[in-house]
Design an enzyme around this catalytic site. Structure first.
Site, PDB file in Angstrom:
ATOM      1  N   LYS A   1     -32.930  45.468  16.620  1.00 14.24           N
ATOM      2  CA  LYS A   1     -34.295  45.267  16.122  1.00 14.24           C
ATOM      3  C   LYS A   1     -34.686  46.491  15.282  1.00 14.24           C
ATOM      4  CE  LYS A   1     -38.930  44.246  18.052  1.00 14.24           C
ATOM      5  NZ  LYS A   1     -39.689  44.002  19.298  1.00 14.24           N
TER       6      LYS A   1
ATOM      7  N   SER B   1     -42.433  39.720  19.386  1.00 13.70           N
ATOM      8  CA  SER B   1     -42.224  40.354  18.110  1.00 13.70           C
ATOM      9  C   SER B   1     -40.767  40.422  17.638  1.00 13.70           C
ATOM     10  CB  SER B   1     -42.774  41.784  18.153  1.00 13.70           C
ATOM     11  OG  SER B   1     -42.060  42.562  19.087  1.00 13.70           O
TER      12      SER B   1
ATOM     13  N   SER C   1     -42.038  40.205  24.043  1.00 12.12           N
ATOM     14  CA  SER C   1     -41.416  40.223  22.707  1.00 12.12           C
ATOM     15  C   SER C   1     -39.932  39.910  22.677  1.00 12.12           C
ATOM     16  CB  SER C   1     -41.644  41.582  22.042  1.00 12.12           C
ATOM     17  OG  SER C   1     -42.957  41.663  21.559  1.00 12.12           O
TER      18      SER C   1
END
Lengths: 486, 95
Positions: A66, A141, A165
């Protein structure tokens, strides 16, 4: 060994991954691609194998991180404008451990800026599309990380989970997503959001892969003093698909495996699974509730007892979370001032305008809302009514989980109230977006682990997911138990 | 509670960013809705409950006071800033 004397080479695996990146370019999965670096590493690994040298447990396996993970030399932006011109001077402990096992990092994935969001629509780098329906959000997210695994671009990805997330995008894309016990994996080198809630975890296609990654990445780290003494049991790692890639030269299995292997005698130790009464209501999509019922029936047929739980404080978890989290966000985001690193506004006349202009231009609207809410709940006059009250609610939520785990071994719940929603549907309504996190945030407040498991598809083809919640430090057993639900 | 325009400007000031007229309006509406939502917590009885700030109740964990070599060098870190002079980070005039 491993990929060694077989047909597949690390170079082949990386080239395949890079081709898929290109093929799925319009999904907007990546914020940065390290094509040359990945190919170079692959060649080195192939070379070591050909020389008969020992290689790591993840040799040649392509993965992505990420965009809020620091990797030396990579532009770690956290998908935010204010970090756009930042090149990481260090590598996150979690990523380093994967690299030490010879996994090959191909790039960084898109997310909501600073991981603020539940849809990956709040990214400075644009929206990531859902793997099942391109008109819908990837979830967030960690949307890019979820879609990268769901579309089989890479074998696994890293994510961060502060309020859901990892688990929610895993659910929106039909894969496994794990948020470990707080402090299980080092947060060193990961852009901080809300430090008492932030957890590092992974997206995979199977529980076996998740177990292998957890056994590699978990453990105490002197660089993150909130990490717990090692507790993840590495002794009897399940057979990961990665290991199969390595030994058989088999290419990237895309379906979760159910090979009918003998179950690990789990029923001997685990017998009762809890469901939360309050979550079985009209707030939750009918198809998700039905998926939960089906999984409960499956468990019953295997001899498990289903226990109904009353957890009345849980309905306050979201309000408590949207106080505690922005309060910590405010503190963590005060460091972005344009002085030491990252973007600096050109519209500056003095030091004070350098700060305020850089922050005005550099943050996304959702970042600003959270910083302002954080400052509000921490302000004198409001501190007791909001921040302190939320910290007390947190105690009640922790107590409720402790009581629940006296009555059952694990809890099975929805991850989110609905499957993936349409792009644009909630982006201008912050409260509607926050309600996405209704069933996921309580785990972060309590520090307990949760694993999203795939639970079929809706009638219009969207992925459905459920989450298994366990007591603190039950991570290994929890991942193992998830095989019962395949 | 009601969030007024001056509250938004005050919060923006505490947050150290400026907001435009238009932004102040939309932020005002959003913050009002968020605060109404989080105020639901009023309905939860927390009498006699101790607050939790860290789930494992860790507090001030210190390491030994030893110099440990860092991965990032002084040069690496200075390279991240927009302006530097004589190994120092340069910013606009303060006074």
């Amino acid at each position: 060994m491993k990929i060694a004397n077989k047909t597949v080479t690390a170079t082949r695996l990386v080239k395949d991954a890079l081709e898929k990146v290109k093929y799925f370019e319009d999904y907007n999965i990546f914020t940065y691609l390290d094509q040359d670096g990945a190919l170079k590493r692959a060649a080195e690994i192939d070379e070591r194998i050909s020389r008969g040298e020992k290689v790591g447990r993840l040799a040649g396996v392509p993965f992505a991180a990420k965009s809020n993970f620091l990797v030396k030399g990579y532009p770690t932006t956290a998908s935010a404008h204010i970090l756009e011109e930042f090149d990481s001077p260090i590598t996150a402990t979690s990523v380093q451990k994967l690299l030490d096992e010879d996994a090959i990092l191909i790039g960084l994935t898109n997310c909501d800026a600073f991981a603020h969001g539940s849809s990956t629509e709040n990214s400075y780098f644009g929206v990531t599309l859902n793997s099942c329906d391109r008109e819908r959000v990837a979830g967030g997210s960690s949307g890019g990380s979820a879609v990268a695994v769901a579309l089989d671009v890479v074998e696994f990805t890293t994510g961060t989970d502060t309020g859901g997330s990892i688990r929610q995008p895993a659910s929106f894309n039909g894969i496994y997503g794990f948020k470990p016990t707080y402090g299980c994996i080092s947060r060193y080198g990961v852009v901080a959001m809300a430090s008492s809630l932030d957890c590092i975890g992974f997206f995979t296609k199977t529980p076996e892969d998740m177990d292998l990654l957890m056994s590699i990445a978990s453990g105490q780290d002197s660089k993150d003093l909130t990490t717990l003494p090692d507790f993840y049991d590495n002794s009897d790692s399940m057979t990961s698909v990665f290991a199969n890639i390595a030994t058989n030269g088999e290419l990237l299995a895309s379906e979760p495996r159910n090979d009918g292997r003998e179950r690990s005698g789990l029923q001997k130790h685990l017998s009762r699974i809890g469901v939360i009464k309050d979550f079985d209501n009209e707030v939750v999509d009918t198809e998700i509730r039905n998926a939960l019922k089906e999984k409960c029936e499956l468990l019953k047929s295997k001899g498990y007892e289903i226990v109904e739980l009353e957890m009345p404080a849980l309905k306050y978890a979201l309000a408590a979370y949207y106080i505690i989290q922005p309060a910590e966000v405010t503190s963590n985001l005060s460091r972005y001032d344009g002085v030491r690193y990252g973007f600096r506004s050109h519209e500056t006349t003095d030091l004070s305008s350098l700060y305020s202009k850089t922050r005005e231009e550099g943050f996304m609207p959702e970042n600003k809302r959270r910083i302002m809410i954080g400052n509000f709940v921490l302000s004198s006059g409001f501190y007791d009514a909001y921040f302190l009250k939320a910290a007390k609610a947190r105690t009640l939520i922790i107590n409720e989980y402790e009581e629940a785990f006296k009555k059952c071994d694990f809890i099975l719940t929805p991850v989110s109230p609905n499957p993936a929603f349409k792009i644009g549907e909630k982006v201008n309504n912050p409260v509607a977006m926050y309600l996405e996190d209704l069933m996921s945030v309580s785990l972060n407040l309590a520090g307990v682990p949760g694993l999203t498991i795939p639970a079929g598809t809706s009638k219009n083809g969207l992925s459905l997911g459920l989450q298994i919640v366990g007591p603190r430090r039950s991570d290994k057993t929890l991942i193992n138990f998830s095989k019962e639900l395949i | 509670m009601e969030i007024k325009r001056e509250d938004i400007l005050h919060l923006a000031d505490l947050s150290n960013f400026s907001v435009s007229e238009k932004e102040a309006e939309s932020l005002g509406e959003d913050l009002q809705n968020i605060i109404s939502y989080i105020s639901e917590l009023d309905n939860l009885n927390t009498d006699g409950v101790e607050p939790t700030y860290q789930v494992f109740e860790m507090k001030n964990i210190w390491r030994d006071d030893e110099i440990i070599p860092q991965e990032a060098s002084r040069e690496d870190l200075l390279a991240l800033t927009k302006e530097e002079k004589d190994d120092q980070i340069k910013v606009p005039k303060v006074l």
